[in-house]
Design a protein around this motif. Sequence first.
Motif, PDB file in Angstrom:
ATOM      1  N   TRP A 289      12.016  16.482  18.986  1.00 61.75           N
ATOM      2  CA  TRP A 289      11.416  15.516  18.054  1.00 61.75           C
ATOM      3  C   TRP A 289      12.486  14.585  17.497  1.00 61.75           C
ATOM      4  CZ3 TRP A 289      12.539  15.336  12.749  1.00 61.75           C
ATOM      5  CH2 TRP A 289      11.795  14.403  12.029  1.00 61.75           C
ATOM      6  N   ARG A 290      13.613  15.163  17.080  1.00 62.55           N
ATOM      7  CA  ARG A 290      14.694  14.349  16.515  1.00 62.55           C
ATOM      8  C   ARG A 290      15.246  13.386  17.549  1.00 62.55           C
ATOM      9  NH1 ARG A 290      17.534  11.164  15.509  1.00 62.55           N
ATOM     10  NH2 ARG A 290      19.269  11.048  14.046  1.00 62.55           N
ATOM     11  N   LYS A 291      15.383  13.842  18.787  1.00 59.88           N
ATOM     12  CA  LYS A 291      15.864  12.981  19.871  1.00 59.88           C
ATOM     13  C   LYS A 291      14.913  11.807  20.090  1.00 59.88           C
ATOM     14  CE  LYS A 291      16.925  13.043  24.808  1.00 59.88           C
ATOM     15  NZ  LYS A 291      16.806  13.812  26.037  1.00 59.88           N
ATOM     16  N   SER A 292      13.627  12.046  19.938  1.00 63.06           N
ATOM     17  CA  SER A 292      12.629  10.985  20.162  1.00 63.06           C
ATOM     18  C   SER A 292      12.746   9.855  19.147  1.00 63.06           C
ATOM     19  CB  SER A 292      11.214  11.564  20.127  1.00 63.06           C
ATOM     20  OG  SER A 292      10.814  11.848  18.795  1.00 63.06           O
ATOM     21  N   LEU A 293      13.382  10.108  18.012  1.00 68.38           N
ATOM     22  CA  LEU A 293      13.555   9.073  16.993  1.00 68.38           C
ATOM     23  C   LEU A 293      14.671   8.104  17.340  1.00 68.38           C
ATOM     24  CD1 LEU A 293      13.258  11.238  13.752  1.00 68.38           C
ATOM     25  CD2 LEU A 293      11.464   9.917  14.895  1.00 68.38           C
ATOM     26  N   GLY A 294      15.523   8.494  18.297  1.00 65.68           N
ATOM     27  CA  GLY A 294      16.639   7.644  18.709  1.00 65.68           C
ATOM     28  C   GLY A 294      17.820   7.768  17.770  1.00 65.68           C
ATOM     29  N   GLY A 295      18.903   7.131  18.136  1.00 66.86           N
ATOM     30  CA  GLY A 295      20.092   7.110  17.301  1.00 66.86           C
ATOM     31  C   GLY A 295      20.700   8.463  17.046  1.00 66.86           C
ATOM     32  N   PHE A 296      20.544   9.379  17.987  1.00 68.63           N
ATOM     33  CA  PHE A 296      21.067  10.721  17.764  1.00 68.63           C
ATOM     34  C   PHE A 296      22.579  10.717  17.852  1.00 68.63           C
ATOM     35  CE2 PHE A 296      22.104  15.094  18.450  1.00 68.63           C
ATOM     36  CZ  PHE A 296      21.227  15.742  17.613  1.00 68.63           C
TER      37      PHE A 296
ATOM     38  N   SER B 250      30.161  24.190  -4.247  1.00 63.11           N
ATOM     39  CA  SER B 250      29.863  25.063  -3.113  1.00 63.11           C
ATOM     40  C   SER B 250      28.647  24.603  -2.339  1.00 63.11           C
ATOM     41  CB  SER B 250      29.632  26.493  -3.605  1.00 63.11           C
ATOM     42  OG  SER B 250      28.515  26.528  -4.456  1.00 63.11           O
ATOM     43  N   GLN B 251      28.038  23.507  -2.748  1.00 64.74           N
ATOM     44  CA  GLN B 251      26.821  23.036  -2.092  1.00 64.74           C
ATOM     45  C   GLN B 251      27.102  21.767  -1.297  1.00 64.74           C
ATOM     46  OE1 GLN B 251      23.885  24.659  -2.145  1.00 64.74           O
ATOM     47  NE2 GLN B 251      24.954  26.244  -3.287  1.00 64.74           N
ATOM     48  N   PRO B 252      26.589  21.683  -0.057  1.00 69.90           N
ATOM     49  CA  PRO B 252      26.762  20.448   0.698  1.00 69.90           C
ATOM     50  C   PRO B 252      25.954  19.335   0.059  1.00 69.90           C
ATOM     51  CG  PRO B 252      25.397  22.011   1.916  1.00 69.90           C
ATOM     52  CD  PRO B 252      25.863  22.699   0.673  1.00 69.90           C
ATOM     53  N   ASP B 253      26.461  18.107   0.155  1.00 69.82           N
ATOM     54  CA  ASP B 253      25.750  16.947  -0.355  1.00 69.82           C
ATOM     55  C   ASP B 253      24.727  16.527   0.692  1.00 69.82           C
ATOM     56  OD1 ASP B 253      24.857  14.631  -1.465  1.00 69.82           O
ATOM     57  OD2 ASP B 253      26.787  13.582  -1.423  1.00 69.82           O
ATOM     58  N   VAL B 254      23.516  17.045   0.571  1.00 67.17           N
ATOM     59  CA  VAL B 254      22.482  16.815   1.575  1.00 67.17           C
ATOM     60  C   VAL B 254      22.129  15.349   1.678  1.00 67.17           C
ATOM     61  CG1 VAL B 254      20.134  17.395   2.273  1.00 67.17           C
ATOM     62  CG2 VAL B 254      21.595  19.144   1.269  1.00 67.17           C
ATOM     63  N   GLY B 255      22.178  14.632   0.577  1.00 67.60           N
ATOM     64  CA  GLY B 255      21.852  13.208   0.593  1.00 67.60           C
ATOM     65  C   GLY B 255      22.767  12.419   1.496  1.00 67.60           C
ATOM     66  N   SER B 256      24.036  12.806   1.595  1.00 66.43           N
ATOM     67  CA  SER B 256      24.962  12.076   2.451  1.00 66.43           C
ATOM     68  C   SER B 256      24.854  12.513   3.902  1.00 66.43           C
ATOM     69  CB  SER B 256      26.400  12.274   1.968  1.00 66.43           C
ATOM     70  OG  SER B 256      26.807  13.605   2.219  1.00 66.43           O
ATOM     71  N   SER B 257      24.005  13.519   4.197  1.00 67.43           N
ATOM     72  CA  SER B 257      23.911  14.001   5.563  1.00 67.43           C
ATOM     73  C   SER B 257      23.037  13.119   6.440  1.00 67.43           C
ATOM     74  CB  SER B 257      23.388  15.441   5.600  1.00 67.43           C
ATOM     75  OG  SER B 257      22.066  15.477   5.136  1.00 67.43           O
ATOM     76  N   GLU B 258      22.266  12.233   5.831  1.00 64.86           N
ATOM     77  CA  GLU B 258      21.490  11.313   6.646  1.00 64.86           C
ATOM     78  C   GLU B 258      22.421  10.229   7.171  1.00 64.86           C
ATOM     79  OE1 GLU B 258      17.751   9.895   5.512  1.00 64.86           O
ATOM     80  OE2 GLU B 258      17.132  11.762   4.567  1.00 64.86           O
ATOM     81  N   SER B 259      22.138   9.800   8.368  1.00 63.32           N
ATOM     82  CA  SER B 259      22.975   8.795   8.989  1.00 63.32           C
ATOM     83  C   SER B 259      23.029   7.553   8.110  1.00 63.32           C
ATOM     84  CB  SER B 259      22.417   8.450  10.376  1.00 63.32           C
ATOM     85  OG  SER B 259      23.128   7.375  10.917  1.00 63.32           O
ATOM     86  N   GLN B 260      24.223   7.044   7.898  1.00 66.99           N
ATOM     87  CA  GLN B 260      24.373   5.875   7.059  1.00 66.99           C
ATOM     88  C   GLN B 260      23.858   4.629   7.749  1.00 66.99           C
ATOM     89  OE1 GLN B 260      28.495   5.909   6.033  1.00 66.99           O
ATOM     90  NE2 GLN B 260      28.305   7.726   4.759  1.00 66.99           N
ATOM     91  N   SER B 261      23.730   4.641   9.067  1.00 65.12           N
ATOM     92  CA  SER B 261      23.274   3.457   9.783  1.00 65.12           C
ATOM     93  C   SER B 261      21.770   3.475  10.029  1.00 65.12           C
ATOM     94  CB  SER B 261      24.019   3.350  11.123  1.00 65.12           C
ATOM     95  OG  SER B 261      23.706   4.471  11.925  1.00 65.12           O
ATOM     96  N   SER B 262      21.085   4.540   9.663  1.00 65.07           N
ATOM     97  CA  SER B 262      19.646   4.608   9.877  1.00 65.07           C
ATOM     98  C   SER B 262      19.025   5.552   8.866  1.00 65.07           C
ATOM     99  CB  SER B 262      19.336   5.089  11.293  1.00 65.07           C
ATOM    100  OG  SER B 262      19.676   6.455  11.410  1.00 65.07           O
ATOM    101  N   ASN B 263      17.723   5.642   8.907  1.00 68.49           N
ATOM    102  CA  ASN B 263      17.017   6.561   8.027  1.00 68.49           C
ATOM    103  C   ASN B 263      16.554   7.802   8.774  1.00 68.49           C
ATOM    104  OD1 ASN B 263      17.257   5.042   5.684  1.00 68.49           O
ATOM    105  ND2 ASN B 263      15.529   3.758   6.264  1.00 68.49           N
ATOM    106  N   HIS B 264      17.195   8.106   9.885  1.00 67.89           N
ATOM    107  CA  HIS B 264      16.819   9.284  10.648  1.00 67.89           C
ATOM    108  C   HIS B 264      17.241  10.545   9.909  1.00 67.89           C
ATOM    109  CE1 HIS B 264      15.580   6.739  13.834  1.00 67.89           C
ATOM    110  NE2 HIS B 264      16.800   6.408  14.234  1.00 67.89           N
ATOM    111  N   PRO B 265      16.373  11.552   9.908  1.00 67.05           N
ATOM    112  CA  PRO B 265      16.697  12.784   9.187  1.00 67.05           C
ATOM    113  C   PRO B 265      17.764  13.612   9.889  1.00 67.05           C
ATOM    114  CG  PRO B 265      14.642  13.028  10.367  1.00 67.05           C
ATOM    115  CD  PRO B 265      15.061  11.597  10.524  1.00 67.05           C
TER     116      PRO B 265
END
Length: 130
Positions: free
Chosen positions: A59-66, A80-95
Motif C-alpha cells: 500500500w505504501r509503495k502504491s503512494l509513490g515517493g518511497f 526517549s521518544q522519537p519525534d513522530v511528526g518529523s518522520s513524515e517525508s519532508q518532500s511529501s505528505n506520505h505516511p
Amino acid sequence: MPTYKLRGIDVDFPFEAYDCQLVYMEKVIEALQKRCNALLESPTGTGKTLCLLCATLAWRKSLGGFSTGSSQRKSEYHGSQPDVGSSESQSSNHPTIVYTSRTHSQLRQVVQELRRSNYRSWLIVSLHMI
C-alpha cells in the motif's frame, strides 16, 4: 514470488497465499485506504506478521515517493521518544510506517518475516531502547 491484486494494490507475497491470508491482507489495505483503525485477528500460525508487512508495504509503495529517508534526513529523538511528526517525508505528505513490539524476540521474528519478502530492502530497522 506471487503477486496478488487486492483493492487495486499489487501485493508481492513470498508464498502461494491461503484464502484467509488474502482476506487478512485485503482488510489491512482497506483500513489503510480508508484511514481508519482495524482490529484483525487470525489463529496462530496463519502468517499474520507476513500478511501485515506485505499488505502495508505494498500500500505504501502504491503512494509513490518511497524512500528510506536515510539520505534525506536523520531521525531525531527528543528524550526517549522519537519525534513522530518529523518522520513524515519532508518532500511529501506520505505516511511513515512504524511497527512496534513488546520484545526483542518479537522484533527478530518480524525481521525474519520481512527478509522473506520483496520488501526487505525498504525498511531501516532500528531498535531503540527506552
